[in-house]
Scaffold this motif. Structure first.
Motif, mmCIF file in Angstrom:
data_model
loop_
_atom_site.group_PDB
_atom_site.id
_atom_site.type_symbol
_atom_site.label_atom_id
_atom_site.label_comp_id
_atom_site.label_asym_id
_atom_site.label_seq_id
_atom_site.Cartn_x
_atom_site.Cartn_y
_atom_site.Cartn_z
ATOM 1 N N ILE A 71 0.544 -1.117 0.037
ATOM 2 C CA ILE A 71 0.135 -0.102 -0.315
ATOM 3 C C ILE A 71 0.514 1.056 0.069
ATOM 4 O O ILE A 71 0.603 2.121 -0.584
ATOM 5 C CB ILE A 71 -1.144 0.484 1.274
ATOM 6 N N ALA A 72 2.052 1.213 0.887
ATOM 7 C CA ALA A 72 2.605 2.660 0.828
ATOM 8 C C ALA A 72 3.815 2.637 -0.597
ATOM 9 O O ALA A 72 3.503 4.076 -0.946
ATOM 10 C CB ALA A 72 3.775 2.767 1.916
ATOM 11 N N ASP A 99 1.359 3.993 -2.984
ATOM 12 C CA ASP A 99 0.618 4.752 -2.641
ATOM 13 C C ASP A 99 1.499 6.350 -3.204
ATOM 14 O O ASP A 99 1.409 6.898 -3.534
ATOM 15 C CB ASP A 99 0.289 4.989 -1.218
ATOM 16 N N ARG A 100 2.645 5.992 -3.916
ATOM 17 C CA ARG A 100 3.986 6.431 -3.617
ATOM 18 C C ARG A 100 4.399 6.632 -4.937
ATOM 19 O O ARG A 100 4.050 8.121 -5.959
ATOM 20 C CB ARG A 100 4.886 6.379 -3.040
ATOM 21 N N PHE A 133 1.568 6.046 -6.745
ATOM 22 C CA PHE A 133 -0.172 7.261 -7.588
ATOM 23 C C PHE A 133 0.400 8.762 -7.620
ATOM 24 O O PHE A 133 -0.204 9.812 -8.554
ATOM 25 C CB PHE A 133 -1.231 6.561 -6.917
ATOM 26 N N LEU A 134 1.456 9.136 -6.523
ATOM 27 C CA LEU A 134 1.093 10.544 -6.709
ATOM 28 C C LEU A 134 2.555 11.055 -7.761
ATOM 29 O O LEU A 134 1.743 12.078 -8.009
ATOM 30 C CB LEU A 134 2.197 10.696 -4.657
ATOM 31 N N PHE A 178 -6.504 12.189 -4.671
ATOM 32 C CA PHE A 178 -6.286 11.264 -3.863
ATOM 33 C C PHE A 178 -7.248 10.502 -3.824
ATOM 34 O O PHE A 178 -6.258 10.008 -3.116
ATOM 35 C CB PHE A 178 -6.687 12.593 -2.446
ATOM 36 N N ARG A 211 -6.213 7.710 -5.895
ATOM 37 C CA ARG A 211 -4.342 7.066 -5.470
ATOM 38 C C ARG A 211 -4.540 6.554 -4.196
ATOM 39 O O ARG A 211 -4.221 5.444 -4.535
ATOM 40 C CB ARG A 211 -3.679 8.523 -5.000
ATOM 41 N N THR A 212 -5.432 6.509 -3.447
ATOM 42 C CA THR A 212 -5.702 6.033 -2.315
ATOM 43 C C THR A 212 -6.104 4.453 -2.453
ATOM 44 O O THR A 212 -6.230 3.912 -1.659
ATOM 45 C CB THR A 212 -6.232 6.804 -0.930
ATOM 46 N N THR A 213 -7.280 4.909 -3.291
ATOM 47 C CA THR A 213 -8.612 3.617 -3.413
ATOM 48 C C THR A 213 -7.966 2.399 -3.988
ATOM 49 O O THR A 213 -7.852 1.550 -3.899
ATOM 50 C CB THR A 213 -9.680 3.843 -4.158
ATOM 51 N N ALA A 269 -4.432 2.382 -3.820
ATOM 52 C CA ALA A 269 -3.063 1.503 -3.501
ATOM 53 C C ALA A 269 -3.791 0.621 -2.600
ATOM 54 O O ALA A 269 -3.468 -0.015 -2.068
ATOM 55 C CB ALA A 269 -3.015 3.018 -2.547
#
Length: 88
Positions: free
Chosen positions: A32-33, A36-37, A39-40, A46, A49-51, A53
């Motif tokens: 996940i981490a 997330d990075r 997709f950033l 946001f 990206r979080t979904t 991840a």
């Protein structure tokens, strides 16, 4: 012992001798981490990206679980019926 003592024992157990479930969860958290990075850098919004991840984390969780145990669903350890200790 209390809540703090139980948490301390769990943390020590995680570091010294993790179970297969703990290993799979750790792999999912790292996935996940990393996702997330990644997709950033692509500049996704946001929420997207979080979904995404979390979706990557679930896929990593299932893959790690399968690689560690050889099953997608853990086998039953005993064939006895469930005994509810609160039901008299």
């Amino acid at each position: 012992m209390g809540l703090v003592g139980d948490l301390k024992d769990d943390l020590v157990g995680l570091v010294r001798n993790p179970t297969d479930e703990q290993k799979a969860i750790l792999v999912a958290i790292v996935a996940i981490a990393v996702a997330d990075r990644y997709f950033l850098w692509i500049d996704f919004p946001f929420v997207v990206r979080t979904t995404a991840a979390v979706g990557v984390g679930f896929l990593a969780l299932f893959a790690a679980s399968y690689l560690l145990t050889g099953h997608l669903v853990p086998p039953d350890e005993d064939d006895e019926e469930y005994d509810d200790e609160l039901d008299p």
